[in-house]
Write a protein that holds these residues in place. Sequence first.
Motif, PDB file in Angstrom:
ATOM      1  N   GLY A 248       0.784  -1.226   0.000  1.00 14.99           N
ATOM      2  CA  GLY A 248       0.000   0.000   0.000  1.00 14.99           C
ATOM      3  C   GLY A 248       0.811   1.269   0.000  1.00 14.99           C
ATOM      4  N   LEU A 249       2.115   1.180  -0.276  1.00 14.66           N
ATOM      5  CA  LEU A 249       2.966   2.372  -0.305  1.00 14.66           C
ATOM      6  C   LEU A 249       2.784   3.103  -1.629  1.00 14.66           C
ATOM      7  N   ILE A 250       2.506   4.394  -1.547  1.00 16.99           N
ATOM      8  CA  ILE A 250       2.235   5.191  -2.741  1.00 16.99           C
ATOM      9  C   ILE A 250       3.049   6.481  -2.690  1.00 16.99           C
ATOM     10  N   GLU A 251       3.688   6.804  -3.802  1.00 16.70           N
ATOM     11  CA  GLU A 251       4.377   8.077  -3.974  1.00 16.70           C
ATOM     12  C   GLU A 251       4.200   8.536  -5.416  1.00 16.70           C
ATOM     13  N   SER A 252       4.284   9.835  -5.636  1.00 22.46           N
ATOM     14  CA  SER A 252       4.335  10.355  -6.997  1.00 22.46           C
ATOM     15  C   SER A 252       5.754  10.178  -7.529  1.00 22.46           C
ATOM     16  N   THR A 253       5.869   9.687  -8.757  1.00 22.40           N
ATOM     17  CA  THR A 253       7.183   9.494  -9.364  1.00 22.40           C
ATOM     18  C   THR A 253       7.060   9.504 -10.878  1.00 22.40           C
ATOM     19  N   TYR A 254       8.132   9.876 -11.539  1.00 21.40           N
ATOM     20  CA  TYR A 254       8.167  10.008 -12.993  1.00 21.40           C
ATOM     21  C   TYR A 254       8.621   8.683 -13.588  1.00 21.40           C
ATOM     22  N   ASP A 274       5.078   8.886 -23.314  1.00 25.46           N
ATOM     23  CA  ASP A 274       5.575   7.594 -22.832  1.00 25.46           C
ATOM     24  C   ASP A 274       6.002   7.661 -21.370  1.00 25.46           C
ATOM     25  N   TYR A 275       6.230   8.883 -20.869  1.00 25.31           N
ATOM     26  CA  TYR A 275       6.673   9.077 -19.490  1.00 25.31           C
ATOM     27  C   TYR A 275       5.791  10.132 -18.836  1.00 25.31           C
ATOM     28  N   PHE A 276       5.553   9.941 -17.530  1.00 25.24           N
ATOM     29  CA  PHE A 276       4.676  10.867 -16.822  1.00 25.24           C
ATOM     30  C   PHE A 276       4.856  10.630 -15.328  1.00 25.24           C
ATOM     31  N   ALA A 277       4.738  11.694 -14.557  1.00 25.99           N
ATOM     32  CA  ALA A 277       4.776  11.568 -13.095  1.00 25.99           C
ATOM     33  C   ALA A 277       3.351  11.514 -12.563  1.00 25.99           C
ATOM     34  N   GLN A 278       3.065  10.518 -11.776  1.00 26.57           N
ATOM     35  CA  GLN A 278       1.793  10.431 -11.072  1.00 26.57           C
ATOM     36  C   GLN A 278       1.946   9.430  -9.930  1.00 26.57           C
ATOM     37  N   ASP A 279       0.905   9.246  -9.157  1.00 29.15           N
ATOM     38  CA  ASP A 279       0.985   8.333  -8.028  1.00 29.15           C
ATOM     39  C   ASP A 279       1.195   6.898  -8.502  1.00 29.15           C
ATOM     40  N   VAL A 280       2.116   6.220  -7.829  1.00 32.21           N
ATOM     41  CA  VAL A 280       2.440   4.832  -8.133  1.00 32.21           C
ATOM     42  C   VAL A 280       2.368   4.035  -6.842  1.00 32.21           C
ATOM     43  N   GLU A 281       1.788   2.851  -6.910  1.00 29.77           N
ATOM     44  CA  GLU A 281       1.793   1.927  -5.771  1.00 29.77           C
ATOM     45  C   GLU A 281       2.899   0.904  -5.986  1.00 29.77           C
ATOM     46  N   PHE A 282       3.638   0.626  -4.920  1.00 27.38           N
ATOM     47  CA  PHE A 282       4.835  -0.205  -5.026  1.00 27.38           C
ATOM     48  C   PHE A 282       4.607  -1.596  -4.452  1.00 27.38           C
ATOM     49  N   GLY A 283       5.349  -2.550  -5.013  1.00 29.66           N
ATOM     50  CA  GLY A 283       5.308  -3.924  -4.540  1.00 29.66           C
ATOM     51  C   GLY A 283       6.676  -4.547  -4.697  1.00 29.66           C
ATOM     52  N   PRO A 284       6.785  -5.860  -4.528  1.00 28.62           N
ATOM     53  CA  PRO A 284       8.088  -6.535  -4.595  1.00 28.62           C
ATOM     54  C   PRO A 284       8.802  -6.351  -5.929  1.00 28.62           C
ATOM     55  N   GLU A 285       8.023  -6.157  -6.997  1.00 29.19           N
ATOM     56  CA  GLU A 285       8.613  -6.021  -8.329  1.00 29.19           C
ATOM     57  C   GLU A 285       8.934  -4.575  -8.699  1.00 29.19           C
ATOM     58  N   GLY A 286       8.670  -3.663  -7.776  1.00 27.48           N
ATOM     59  CA  GLY A 286       8.843  -2.241  -8.060  1.00 27.48           C
ATOM     60  C   GLY A 286       7.494  -1.585  -8.194  1.00 27.48           C
ATOM     61  N   ILE A 287       7.103  -1.276  -9.419  1.00 28.52           N
ATOM     62  CA  ILE A 287       5.777  -0.700  -9.642  1.00 28.52           C
ATOM     63  C   ILE A 287       4.749  -1.817  -9.636  1.00 28.52           C
ATOM     64  N   SER A 288       3.855  -1.762  -8.682  1.00 29.07           N
ATOM     65  CA  SER A 288       2.744  -2.705  -8.635  1.00 29.07           C
ATOM     66  C   SER A 288       1.616  -2.234  -9.557  1.00 29.07           C
ATOM     67  N   ARG A 289       1.330  -0.938  -9.486  1.00 30.85           N
ATOM     68  CA  ARG A 289       0.337  -0.347 -10.397  1.00 30.85           C
ATOM     69  C   ARG A 289       0.536   1.159 -10.433  1.00 30.85           C
ATOM     70  N   ILE A 290       0.155   1.750 -11.542  1.00 30.20           N
ATOM     71  CA  ILE A 290       0.105   3.201 -11.652  1.00 30.20           C
ATOM     72  C   ILE A 290      -1.318   3.620 -11.315  1.00 30.20           C
ATOM     73  N   VAL A 291      -1.450   4.435 -10.291  1.00 27.26           N
ATOM     74  CA  VAL A 291      -2.770   4.825  -9.809  1.00 27.26           C
ATOM     75  C   VAL A 291      -3.427   5.736 -10.847  1.00 27.26           C
ATOM     76  N   PRO A 292      -4.651   5.428 -11.268  1.00 25.29           N
ATOM     77  CA  PRO A 292      -5.327   6.288 -12.247  1.00 25.29           C
ATOM     78  C   PRO A 292      -5.435   7.722 -11.748  1.00 25.29           C
ATOM     79  N   LEU A 293      -5.357   8.651 -12.681  1.00 22.81           N
ATOM     80  CA  LEU A 293      -5.477  10.053 -12.304  1.00 22.81           C
ATOM     81  C   LEU A 293      -6.854  10.324 -11.708  1.00 22.81           C
ATOM     82  N   PRO A 294      -6.915  11.121 -10.639  1.00 27.53           N
ATOM     83  CA  PRO A 294      -8.215  11.493 -10.084  1.00 27.53           C
ATOM     84  C   PRO A 294      -8.891  12.519 -10.981  1.00 27.53           C
TER      85      PRO A 294
END
Length: 327
Positions: A248-254, A274-294
């Motif tokens: 459940g760890l989330i940070e904005s990152t490019y 192809d690149y964008f900064a927004q909230d990302v949820e992290f997991g063992p593999e790094g990026i677990s999911r890119i959180v959809p824009l609100p």
Amino acid sequence: MVKVVVCGAAGGIGQPLSLLLKQSDLVTDLSLYDVVNAAGVAADLSHINTKSTVRGHGRDDIDAALAGAHTVVIPAGVPRKPGMTRDDLFKINAGIVRDLAEGVARNCPSAFVLVISNPVNSTVPIVCEVLKKHGVFNPKKVFGISTLDVVRSSRFVSEVDPSIDPKNTRVTVIGGHSGVTIVPLLSQIHGQAFTKEQLDTLTHRIQYGGDEVVKAKDGAGSATLSMAYAGARFTNVILEATIGGKTGLIESTYVNLLADPESTSVFRTKTGLDYFAQDVEFGPEGISRIVPLPVISDYEQSLLNEAIPELMTNITKGASFITDSTI
């Protein structure tokens, strides 16, 4: 063993960043690389009574510095000087970042790569293109650390409204990591309704906070201490998710949006980015999911509309530095 490498460890960001990372219980081997003075910084930090061992590596020792790394943090490069934009840094820092990415591809192709070196909007594509050339690119493992924009946002909004706790208020920041590409989503702060004048002032200060520091230091440097803090904060999130098992760890990152193609397909088609900064949820593999824009405000949409063409230019410049190279 959890080996973390700081490339550019003797610099203005690298030294305080290394000090902060020496305090992490998740790091067992802290490897410091720089073209000068890495051994001295390592000797100094090695006296601190935390678990990790510290080793310094000089100009000709990059392979040993990077070998087997879990995470590589890259603050290497020249700092911004008065009158210099992040884009001006490209001519110098692009080559430095390219060479470090080559070292990663050779020695630790599965490492998480965290890029601080400016201009991040362009240097992250450089890293990705180098890794692609070597056949080791994983979009879930390459990040542009835009955390300083989040840190500044949290601090600056608390100065406008003292009821906001800057430590426990995280502002989502989307777009990129320079000037007009930085889009803070102040509308997402629960219970807050800033005036148009406040939004204008806050947004400009967040977008150009780096200039504020460069001016205050009167030519003696740029944002080094706050950037080191932000870099350590992001690095620790990566370690907590990949080593510590936190969820459940989330940070904005490019990031490269192909890290989560399903969530970002509509946005990529609409914008061509192809690149964008927004909230990302992290997991063992790094990026677990890119959180959809609100759902963003009309004010924020206008900022995003201004950011997109600038981002496209920055991204193309970085990627072309590698794809058009004959080296």
